[in-house]
Design a protein around this motif. Structure first.
Motif, PDB file in Angstrom:
ATOM      1  N   ALA A  71      -0.619 -41.132  -1.276  1.00  0.00           N
ATOM      2  CA  ALA A  71       0.123 -40.646  -0.112  1.00  0.00           C
ATOM      3  C   ALA A  71      -0.349 -41.334   1.167  1.00  0.00           C
ATOM      4  O   ALA A  71       0.456 -41.687   2.038  1.00  0.00           O
ATOM      5  CB  ALA A  71      -0.021 -39.133   0.006  1.00  0.00           C
ATOM      6  N   PHE A  75       1.910 -43.589   3.591  1.00  0.00           N
ATOM      7  CA  PHE A  75       1.982 -43.260   5.017  1.00  0.00           C
ATOM      8  C   PHE A  75       1.670 -44.500   5.853  1.00  0.00           C
ATOM      9  O   PHE A  75       2.372 -44.790   6.833  1.00  0.00           O
ATOM     10  CB  PHE A  75       0.996 -42.137   5.327  1.00  0.00           C
ATOM     11  CG  PHE A  75       0.981 -41.715   6.772  1.00  0.00           C
ATOM     12  CD1 PHE A  75       1.959 -40.873   7.278  1.00  0.00           C
ATOM     13  CD2 PHE A  75      -0.004 -42.186   7.632  1.00  0.00           C
ATOM     14  CE1 PHE A  75       1.951 -40.483   8.613  1.00  0.00           C
ATOM     15  CE2 PHE A  75      -0.016 -41.810   8.960  1.00  0.00           C
ATOM     16  CZ  PHE A  75       0.949 -40.961   9.464  1.00  0.00           C
ATOM     17  N   CYS A 140       9.085 -31.690  -0.992  1.00  0.00           N
ATOM     18  CA  CYS A 140       8.167 -32.372  -0.065  1.00  0.00           C
ATOM     19  C   CYS A 140       7.969 -33.828  -0.458  1.00  0.00           C
ATOM     20  O   CYS A 140       7.938 -34.717   0.403  1.00  0.00           O
ATOM     21  CB  CYS A 140       6.822 -31.650  -0.029  1.00  0.00           C
ATOM     22  SG  CYS A 140       6.872 -30.035   0.775  1.00  0.00           S
ATOM     23  N   PHE A 144       9.023 -36.968   1.811  1.00  0.00           N
ATOM     24  CA  PHE A 144       7.948 -37.899   2.191  1.00  0.00           C
ATOM     25  C   PHE A 144       8.296 -39.328   1.808  1.00  0.00           C
ATOM     26  O   PHE A 144       8.108 -40.273   2.603  1.00  0.00           O
ATOM     27  CB  PHE A 144       6.650 -37.464   1.518  1.00  0.00           C
ATOM     28  CG  PHE A 144       5.479 -38.368   1.805  1.00  0.00           C
ATOM     29  CD1 PHE A 144       4.886 -38.371   3.065  1.00  0.00           C
ATOM     30  CD2 PHE A 144       4.977 -39.207   0.828  1.00  0.00           C
ATOM     31  CE1 PHE A 144       3.804 -39.207   3.332  1.00  0.00           C
ATOM     32  CE2 PHE A 144       3.911 -40.040   1.084  1.00  0.00           C
ATOM     33  CZ  PHE A 144       3.319 -40.038   2.341  1.00  0.00           C
ATOM     34  N   THR A 148       8.860 -42.463   4.490  1.00  0.00           N
ATOM     35  CA  THR A 148       7.925 -43.593   4.509  1.00  0.00           C
ATOM     36  C   THR A 148       8.550 -44.894   4.027  1.00  0.00           C
ATOM     37  O   THR A 148       8.070 -45.974   4.375  1.00  0.00           O
ATOM     38  CB  THR A 148       6.684 -43.288   3.644  1.00  0.00           C
ATOM     39  OG1 THR A 148       7.102 -42.891   2.328  1.00  0.00           O
ATOM     40  CG2 THR A 148       5.858 -42.184   4.267  1.00  0.00           C
TER      41      THR A 148
END
Length: 292
Positions: A71, A75, A140, A144, A148
């Motif tokens: 993650a 990011f 989620c 996400f 990204t």
């Protein structure tokens, strides 16, 4: 259903203005699909059961650390490409997606694949009683990945993980649920396209486009691609070779081939912001290996 809506229906609507090689792939793929449905007709009704080894649960703490690392990399890729910051500002990021795909592939692609595999392993250890939390984490993850990478397919990843959990822990889909799921895809895709383009007022028109997308895609992509390839300009597996070398960092191989959909875009002569173009699986096999 995917084959029927993306190949059969456009073929019937646009016939006879269909190249000979496209007719060949459609007829051949139809026979193969019917044959497989017949051969595996009994397996479609069998309930699938998972036997998870007891030692697997002991590794969950390490799996969660891996998820956090993946993650963090995603990011960072979203920040470096500008996709994340511009999406949050409501700006158009169509052309930024290409920057993300070309310049940050080594940072983005492996974590994007790894995070969904590890999360699926964690999900399948839970019972159906945890479906609310699984749905939340799946949502989620999809949000996400979209934020990204700018790719609408990120939301589909999260949805697919929840449906896999549903299938293994509850039951398989019924025929009308498949249809409902298929019809919901244009609604989600049109909404995400409006967000990605930075203009929410166009969401309704985007949804309308995506409902007719299989026919539009067939007419704008599949027919021109198959016409351009013809019977001589076969790629001999180049698409799959590009996929195999995708994990090699570009700083180690500056001339590494771009994603194959960009090559198809150049082949047809299109010039627009954003990614490349693609066609259906049966046509993919033809442009890579010809009639064989």
């Amino acid at each position: 259903m995917s084959f029927v809506f993306n190949d059969i229906v456009p073929f019937l609507l646009l016939y006879p203005d269909i190249p000979e090689n496209l007719q060949y792939t459609t007829f051949t793929a139809t026979i193969i699909n019917l044959l497989f449905l017949y051969v595996f007709r009994k397996q479609l009704l069998i309930q699938t059961n998972l036997d998870i080894p007891s030692f697997s649960i002991k590794l969950n703490k390490k799996r969660k650390i891996i998820i956090c690392c993946f993650a963090l990399l995603l990011f960072c890729a979203g920040i470096m490409s500008g996709v994340l910051t511009n999406l949050l500002k409501g700006n158009d990021i169509e052309d930024l997606r290409r920057t993300s795909e070309i310049g940050l592939g080594v940072i983005r692609d492996i974590p994007m694949l790894g995070i969904q595999i590890v999360m699926l392993v964690l999900f399948l250890q839970k019972s159906w009683n945890f479906y609310r939390s699984i749905a939340f984490y799946s949502f989620c993850l999809g949000a996400f990945l979209f934020l990204t990478t700018g790719n609408k397919g990120g939301v589909l990843v999260g949805t697919t993980l929840f449906f896999l959990f549903f299938h293994f822990k509850k039951r398989g889909f019924k025929w009308y649920e498949y249809i409902a799921y298929y019809l919901a895809i244009p609604l989600a895709a049109g909404t995400l396209q409006g967000i990605r383009g930075g203009d929410l007022t166009l969401i309704a028109s985007h949804i309308a486009v995506f409902f007719s997308y299989p026919i539009v895609l067939y007419q704008a992509n599949s027919i021109p691609i198959m016409n351009s390839v013809g019977t001589e300009s076969i790629f001999w597996g180049e698409e799959y070779y590009v996929g195999l070398v995708k994990i090699i960092p570009r700083f180690l191989w500056p001339d590494k081939p771009l994603a194959f959909d960009y090559k198809l875009k150049e082949l047809v002569g299109y010039d627009f912001d954003g990614g490349g173009i693609y066609t259906t699986l049966s046509n993919d096999l033809y442009i890579n290996f010809g009639y064989s």
